[in-house]
Structures are given as structure tokens and as C-alpha cells.
Design an enzyme around this catalytic site. Structure first.
Site, PDB file in Angstrom:
ATOM      1  N   ASP A  13      22.140  45.283  37.226  1.00 58.33           N
ATOM      2  CA  ASP A  13      20.900  44.686  37.725  1.00 58.33           C
ATOM      3  C   ASP A  13      19.647  45.334  37.136  1.00 58.33           C
ATOM      4  OD1 ASP A  13      22.517  43.044  39.300  1.00 58.33           O
ATOM      5  OD2 ASP A  13      22.535  44.507  40.929  1.00 58.33           O
ATOM      6  N   LYS A  16      19.018  42.677  32.547  1.00 52.94           N
ATOM      7  CA  LYS A  16      19.635  42.259  31.273  1.00 52.94           C
ATOM      8  C   LYS A  16      19.344  40.788  30.995  1.00 52.94           C
ATOM      9  CE  LYS A  16      23.610  43.644  32.946  1.00 52.94           C
ATOM     10  NZ  LYS A  16      23.201  44.398  34.128  1.00 52.94           N
ATOM     11  N   GLY A  40      25.283  38.765  37.997  1.00 55.00           N
ATOM     12  CA  GLY A  40      24.221  37.887  38.476  1.00 55.00           C
ATOM     13  C   GLY A  40      23.003  38.197  37.640  1.00 55.00           C
ATOM     14  N   HIS A  41      22.707  37.325  36.668  1.00 53.33           N
ATOM     15  CA  HIS A  41      21.590  37.563  35.758  1.00 53.33           C
ATOM     16  C   HIS A  41      20.481  36.561  36.049  1.00 53.33           C
ATOM     17  CE1 HIS A  41      24.421  39.650  32.631  1.00 53.33           C
ATOM     18  NE2 HIS A  41      24.462  40.191  33.826  1.00 53.33           N
ATOM     19  N   GLN A 223      27.237  43.902  34.044  1.00 51.13           N
ATOM     20  CA  GLN A 223      27.434  45.205  34.678  1.00 51.13           C
ATOM     21  C   GLN A 223      26.741  46.296  33.829  1.00 51.13           C
ATOM     22  OE1 GLN A 223      30.639  43.154  34.388  1.00 51.13           O
ATOM     23  NE2 GLN A 223      29.650  42.213  36.137  1.00 51.13           N
TER      24      GLN A 223
HETATM   25  P1  GDP Z   1      20.711  41.806  35.484  1.00 56.01           P
HETATM   26  O1  GDP Z   1      21.951  41.679  36.302  1.00 56.01           O
HETATM   27  O2  GDP Z   1      20.695  43.069  34.688  1.00 56.01           O
HETATM   28  O3  GDP Z   1      20.445  40.605  34.630  1.00 56.01           O
HETATM   29  O4  GDP Z   1      19.510  41.929  36.524  1.00 56.01           O
HETATM   30  P2  GDP Z   1      19.277  40.985  37.824  1.00 56.01           P
HETATM   31  O5  GDP Z   1      18.830  39.676  37.364  1.00 56.01           O
HETATM   32  O6  GDP Z   1      20.453  41.060  38.727  1.00 56.01           O
HETATM   33  O7  GDP Z   1      18.131  41.799  38.553  1.00 56.01           O
HETATM   34  C1  GDP Z   1      16.911  42.040  37.932  1.00 56.01           C
HETATM   35  C2  GDP Z   1      15.790  41.350  38.713  1.00 56.01           C
HETATM   36  O8  GDP Z   1      14.563  41.838  38.240  1.00 56.01           O
HETATM   37  C3  GDP Z   1      15.727  39.857  38.550  1.00 56.01           C
HETATM   38  O9  GDP Z   1      15.260  39.300  39.742  1.00 56.01           O
HETATM   39  C4  GDP Z   1      14.670  39.667  37.434  1.00 56.01           C
HETATM   40  O10 GDP Z   1      14.010  38.425  37.507  1.00 56.01           O
HETATM   41  C5  GDP Z   1      13.761  40.770  37.741  1.00 56.01           C
HETATM   42  N1  GDP Z   1      13.024  41.387  36.627  1.00 56.01           N
HETATM   43  C6  GDP Z   1      13.425  41.623  35.364  1.00 56.01           C
HETATM   44  N2  GDP Z   1      12.493  42.336  34.697  1.00 56.01           N
HETATM   45  C7  GDP Z   1      11.490  42.553  35.568  1.00 56.01           C
HETATM   46  C8  GDP Z   1      10.253  43.266  35.497  1.00 56.01           C
HETATM   47  O11 GDP Z   1       9.899  43.862  34.495  1.00 56.01           O
HETATM   48  N3  GDP Z   1       9.482  43.297  36.632  1.00 56.01           N
HETATM   49  C9  GDP Z   1       9.851  42.661  37.780  1.00 56.01           C
HETATM   50  N4  GDP Z   1       9.045  42.741  38.827  1.00 56.01           N
HETATM   51  N5  GDP Z   1      11.015  41.988  37.873  1.00 56.01           N
HETATM   52  C10 GDP Z   1      11.809  41.942  36.787  1.00 56.01           C
HETATM   53  P1  IMO Z   2      25.176  42.555  36.713  1.00 58.14           P
HETATM   54  O1  IMO Z   2      25.724  41.980  35.435  1.00 58.14           O
HETATM   55  C1  IMO Z   2      25.598  45.377  39.970  1.00 58.14           C
HETATM   56  C2  IMO Z   2      29.667  46.318  41.241  1.00 58.14           C
HETATM   57  C3  IMO Z   2      30.109  45.868  42.603  1.00 58.14           C
HETATM   58  C4  IMO Z   2      31.097  46.967  42.945  1.00 58.14           C
HETATM   59  C5  IMO Z   2      31.765  47.252  41.604  1.00 58.14           C
HETATM   60  C6  IMO Z   2      33.091  46.549  41.397  1.00 58.14           C
HETATM   61  O2  IMO Z   2      24.428  41.565  37.523  1.00 58.14           O
HETATM   62  O3  IMO Z   2      24.426  43.808  36.436  1.00 58.14           O
HETATM   63  P2  IMO Z   2      33.749  44.022  40.883  1.00 58.14           P
HETATM   64  O4  IMO Z   2      33.510  42.776  41.667  1.00 58.14           O
HETATM   65  O5  IMO Z   2      33.152  43.992  39.513  1.00 58.14           O
HETATM   66  O6  IMO Z   2      35.180  44.463  40.848  1.00 58.14           O
HETATM   67  O7  IMO Z   2      32.979  45.170  41.723  1.00 58.14           O
HETATM   68  O8  IMO Z   2      30.840  46.835  40.616  1.00 58.14           O
HETATM   69  N1  IMO Z   2      29.145  45.257  40.363  1.00 58.14           N
HETATM   70  C7  IMO Z   2      27.854  45.107  40.060  1.00 58.14           C
HETATM   71  N2  IMO Z   2      26.771  45.766  40.501  1.00 58.14           N
HETATM   72  N3  IMO Z   2      25.465  44.423  39.047  1.00 58.14           N
HETATM   73  C8  IMO Z   2      26.545  43.754  38.584  1.00 58.14           C
HETATM   74  O9  IMO Z   2      26.480  42.878  37.558  1.00 58.14           O
HETATM   75  C9  IMO Z   2      27.809  44.065  39.113  1.00 58.14           C
HETATM   76  N4  IMO Z   2      29.061  43.600  38.908  1.00 58.14           N
HETATM   77  C10 IMO Z   2      29.874  44.346  39.666  1.00 58.14           C
HETATM   78  O10 IMO Z   2      29.034  45.832  43.509  1.00 58.14           O
HETATM   79  O11 IMO Z   2      30.414  48.133  43.328  1.00 58.14           O
HETATM   80 MG    MG Z   3      22.529  41.319  38.288  1.00 62.24          MG
END
Ligand code: GDP
Ligand code: IMO
Ligand code: MG
Length: 428
Positions: A13, A16, A40-41, A223
Site C-alpha cells: 500500500d 504502487k 488493492g491498487h 505487495q
Molecule cells: P498500492 O497497493 O501500493 O497500489 O497502494 P494503495 O492504492 O493500496 O494505497 C495507496 C493510497 O494512497 C491510495 O488511496 C492512493 O490513491 C493514495 N496515494 C498515492 N500516492 C499518494 C500521495 O502522494 N498522496 C496522497 N495523499 N495519496 C496518495
Molecule cells: P498491495 O499490492 C498490504 C498482507 C495481508 C497479510 C499478508 C498475507 O495492495 O500493496 P495474503 O492474503 O497475501 O496471504 O496475506 O499480506 N497483504 C497485503 N498488505 N498490501 C497488499 O497488497 C497486501 N497483500 C497481502 O494483509 O498480512
Molecule cells: Mg494496496
């Protein structure tokens, strides 16, 4: 420069999806190479928010080829749901290709993931319950069902029968769950097969031809390093290799074909699920980070654990993935803080450790060594050039680069595409 790997450096999270989407404006192809719909991107484009789990984050650009490669634990139901949801929002998903070698997530995988993790009681991992671990377990046990099997009617029927014989026995004995009906699962998956058939192909020649033609390719890690099955905080990890090396086995691309690696670094740290987190702030600071950053999981909605940036972890990621540039995200979330800290090292029994210890007992005992920075107390979300950032923000970033030994390539100050400051001159 034609191939760039995007990898998470912390516990996921990091943003990416946002950085992949940003760079995808110039890319020809975006590839998912590991993990599955546990990811979850989030991508924000033209004020609209899109949450992607399985589809590559290049999907919003018309004409970009999106590849789900062999290393992905492929859930056909989620893929189709996601495609339908995208289509309903006017996004064309027909330029998606799915590897015939990817392993298929089956209903028993999801059940076993959910029930199995709950059965671990206090030792639970806190998985996303999407069946990713059990799907890879079947692959390694050599009883997995691959997309190519799903495409062959008789082969799929045969393998499903054999696997349900095994899995229904396990479901009853170990998971105390009623058996799954063969005919029901068969029918459901045959339906998926017919819809997905036009998208299924051998992605290895496809991708390697793209590379040979000099096309611009982005490999989208899911991840992150600290969730890597070998390099993370085992056993509190996922079941795949999010480090850049995962590309070679997860997409069928030789190591020497990788040109650049960008490590995504959230300006502070979060973790979802159980497991060690040395810089976690179980106090008002942690609460403030969670509130300011709306830190709740995209897939499960769980509150994310929060803490200061851990440079030991980022260094670990840099070493393992050969990171050329950091993309620092969510810097704006720190706008309201008087003081900000970076953990520069771990002390254990008075000794400074070299890296991230393998033993969770040692990791639980480490004392983070912090360097403290003054905050900038200004809204930076509207800033578009590095030099316009407040001096204290620049100091924070520059020291981060110094401590981790990784150059600063991108700074993100908000979720939208425009809120991106690029310093690196050689990314596409
Ligand atoms: P990922 O799993 O690495 O793709 O990250 P997620 O999407 O799960 O979580 C990142 C969150 O931060 C998302 O809601 C993005 O829209 C948001 N985001 C990404 N870059 C920035 C930033 O520079 N500032 C803010 N405020 N939000 C951001
Ligand atoms: P993104 O791509 C954050 C965590 C789960 C758990 C562990 C194992 O959005 O960054 P799993 O279901 O993969 O066997 O769970 O990994 N986990 C993540 N945490 N971001 C993710 O993906 C994750 N994918 C799995 O919460 O601790
Ligand atoms: Mg994510």
C-alpha cells in the site's frame, strides 16, 4: 530505457498503483507478475477513483497492453467482475492478456485461506482471505490447475474431479466445512473459461517480443519486500516474490532484460495484518497518521497499522531489488506534523544490526534508532516542482536518500496524476 520494475519497499500500500498509472502514460505494456487479488491498487484519474485488484494499473490508457503473467494466482471470477466494473465505467479492457501458465484460484482455496487463518488463532497471519496462499501451495504440490487446463474442457473436468476428491476430504477433516459440489464448480468455471478464452495466450513470447521491439514495459509489483515469502517477516508474509527478481520467474523475462527498478516508498510506514513492525506508533502519532492518511485497507477495509519511516526496511528492499530510484509517495500526509522521524538503524542488546534480522524474536527486541526532523506545516499538495517544496520537506527527502543510499526519482504529493514531481531523467 524500455523495462522498469515497480516494487513496494515496505509492507504494501505504498502507492504502487498511482506510480504505475503515472508512468503508464508513456508505457506500451503493463505486467502483473506475482500475487493476485490480494492486491488493492488505487488509481485516481480525472477525479475518478479506480481500485484494481487483478488488472494491471495500465488499464486506464487506451491502447496499453495489460498482461497478467504466469506468476499471478489468477482468480477468474474476480478478473471478470473487475472487467465488467471497468466496462460499466467506459474503460475498454479488451487489451488484456492472461497467461495460460498462471495458476487458477479455486473456491476451495478461498475457503481454506479464510478458515485456515482463523484456525491459527493467536498466530493468525491476517491474510486477505482471497485464496492466494493455498493456490500457490497447490502449484508447489504439483496439483494446481492452470489457465491452460481451464481452457481444455475434459482436462479441467478431470483435474477438478481429482482435486475435489482431495480437497473435500481436507475440507471435512481439517476445516470442518461441507464438501463442494463438483457439478456446481464445473459449471461455474466452464462459464468463466468461455468468457476469458479470447484473452488467454502464451504471454512469454508476447512479452519477450515486446521487449525485443524496444517497447516500453512496466512490471507492476504487488505487495512488497517485507511481505516477500523469503525476505519479509516470515511467516507474516504473502506467498509470492514481490522483489524485483520475482519478474524473472513470474513473467518469463531474463534478469538482464530489466533496465531499471523503482522502489515505492511511502513517506511513513503502514502494515495491514499481523506481524512485526518495529517503527509502529501505538499512540497519538499513529492515530494521527491513520486519520491524516485515511489508512484503511483497499481489499478488506481493515484499519492499517501506522508508524514512522523505517530506513532499515527500505535499505533491505534496495539491496534485494537493486533499486535505482525511490518514488516517495504520500509526502503530503505529513503536512500537519510538528516533528517527523526516520528510523536509521536497529539496536539489539547494545549492538547496531547490519540488516533486518531473520528471527522474529530478535526483531521483537530491536530498538529503532531515530533521527528527528522538523515538519514543514504547509499544504504541499499543490506543489509541482521539487524546488518549490518547503526546505524542511526537501531536507527530509534528501536525508532519506542519504540514509537508504537510493536516489530520489519521484515525489508524490497527492493521489492524482498531476500531483507527481519527477526528478529522474531516465525513466522512459
Ligand atoms: P498500492 O497497493 O501500493 O497500489 O497502494 P494503495 O492504492 O493500496 O494505497 C495507496 C493510497 O494512497 C491510495 O488511496 C492512493 O490513491 C493514495 N496515494 C498515492 N500516492 C499518494 C500521495 O502522494 N498522496 C496522497 N495523499 N495519496 C496518495
Ligand atoms: P498491495 O499490492 C498490504 C498482507 C495481508 C497479510 C499478508 C498475507 O495492495 O500493496 P495474503 O492474503 O497475501 O496471504 O496475506 O499480506 N497483504 C497485503 N498488505 N498490501 C497488499 O497488497 C497486501 N497483500 C497481502 O494483509 O498480512
Ligand atoms: Mg494496496
Amino acid at each position: 530505457m524500455s523495462t522498469i520494475v515497480i516494487t513496494g519497499t515496505q509492507w504494501g500500500d505504498e502507492g504502487k498503483g498511482k506510480i504505475v498509472d503515472y508512468l503508464a502514460s508513456k508505457a506500451d505494456t503493463v505486467v502483473r507478475f506475482q500475487g493476485g487479488c490480494n492486491a488493492g491498487h488505487t488509481v485516481v484519474a480525472d477525479g475518478e477513483e479506480y481500485k484494481l485488484r487483478l488488472l494491471p494499473s495500465g488499464i486506464l490508457y487506451k491502447g496499453t497492453l495489460n498482461i497478467i503473467a504466469n506468476g499471478v494466482a489468477f482468480d477468474p471470477e474476480v478478473c471478470l467482475q473487475e472487467m465488467d466494473a471497468m466496462t460499466a465505467r467506459g474503460i475498454d479492457t479488451s487489451n488484456t492478456r492472461i497467461s495460460d501458465r498462471a495458476h487458477v484460484v479455486m473456491p476451495y482455496h478461498r475457503l481454506m485461506d479464510g478458515i485456515g487463518d482463523a484456525q491459527r488463532g493467536a498466530d493468525k497471519i491476517g491474510t486477505t482471505g482471497r485464496g492466494i496462499g493455498p493456490c500457490y501451495m497447490d502449484r508447489d504440490d504439483r496439483i494446481g490447475i492452470r489457465v491452460c487446463d481451464l481452457m481444455e474442457k475434459d482436462e479441467f473436468a478431470k483435474k477438478l474431479k481429482r482435486n475435489l476428491d482431495i480437497k473435500n476430504g481436507e475440507l471435512a477433516a481439517v476445516y470442518h466445512h461441507e464438501p463442494l459440489e463438483y457439478e456446481e464448480v464445473l459449471k461455474e468455471y466452464q462459464g468463466y473459461a468461455e468468457r476469458l478464452r479470447p484473452l488467454v495466450t502464451d504471454t512469454i513470447p508476447l512479452l519477450n517480443e515486446e521487449i525485443a521491439a524496444g517497447h516500453k514495459i512496466l512490471f507492476e509489483g504487488a505487495q512488497a519486500t517485507m511481505l516477500d515469502i523469503d525476505y519479509g517477516t516470515y511467516p507474516y508474509v504473502t506467498a509470492s516474490h514481490p522483489v524485483s527478481g520475482g519478474v524473472t520467474v513470474g513473467a518469463g523475462v531474463a534478469p538482464k532484460k530489466i533496465d531499471k527498478v523503482v522502489g515505492i516508498v511511502k513517506a511513513y510506514c503502514t502494515r495491514v495484518g499481523e506481524g512485526p513492525f518495529p517503527t509502529e506508533q501505538l499512540n497519538a502519532i499513529g492515530e494521527k497518521l491513520r486519520e491524516a492518511g485515511h489508512e484503511f485497507g483497499t481489499v478488506t477495509g481493515r484499519p492499517r497499522r501506522t508508524g514512522w519511516l523505517d530506513a532499515v526496511v527500505v535499505r533491505h528492499a534496495g539491496l534485494l531489488s537493486g533499486i535505482d530510484y525511490m518514488a516517495v509517495t504520500r509526502l503530503d500526509i505529513l503536512d500537519g506534523f510538528d516533528e517527523i522521524k526516520i528510523c536509521t538503524g536497529y539496536k539489539h542488546k547494545g549492538q547496531l544490526l547490519k540488516g533486518v534480522p531473520a528471527s522474529l524474536n530478535v526483531l521483537a527486541e530491536v530498538e529503532p534508532v531515530y533521527e528527528t526532523f522538523s515538519g514543514w506545516k504547509t499544504d504541499i499538495s499543490g506543489i509541482r516542482s521539487y524546488d518549490d517544496l518547503p526546505e524542511n520537506a526537501r531536507k527530509y527527502l534528501e536525508r532519506m536518500a542519504e540514509i537508504t543510499g537510493i536516489a530520489l526519482g519521484i515525489v508524490s504529493v497527492g493521489p492524482s496524476r498531476e500531483q507527481t514531481i519527477v526528478l529522474a531523467k531516465d525513466l522512459f
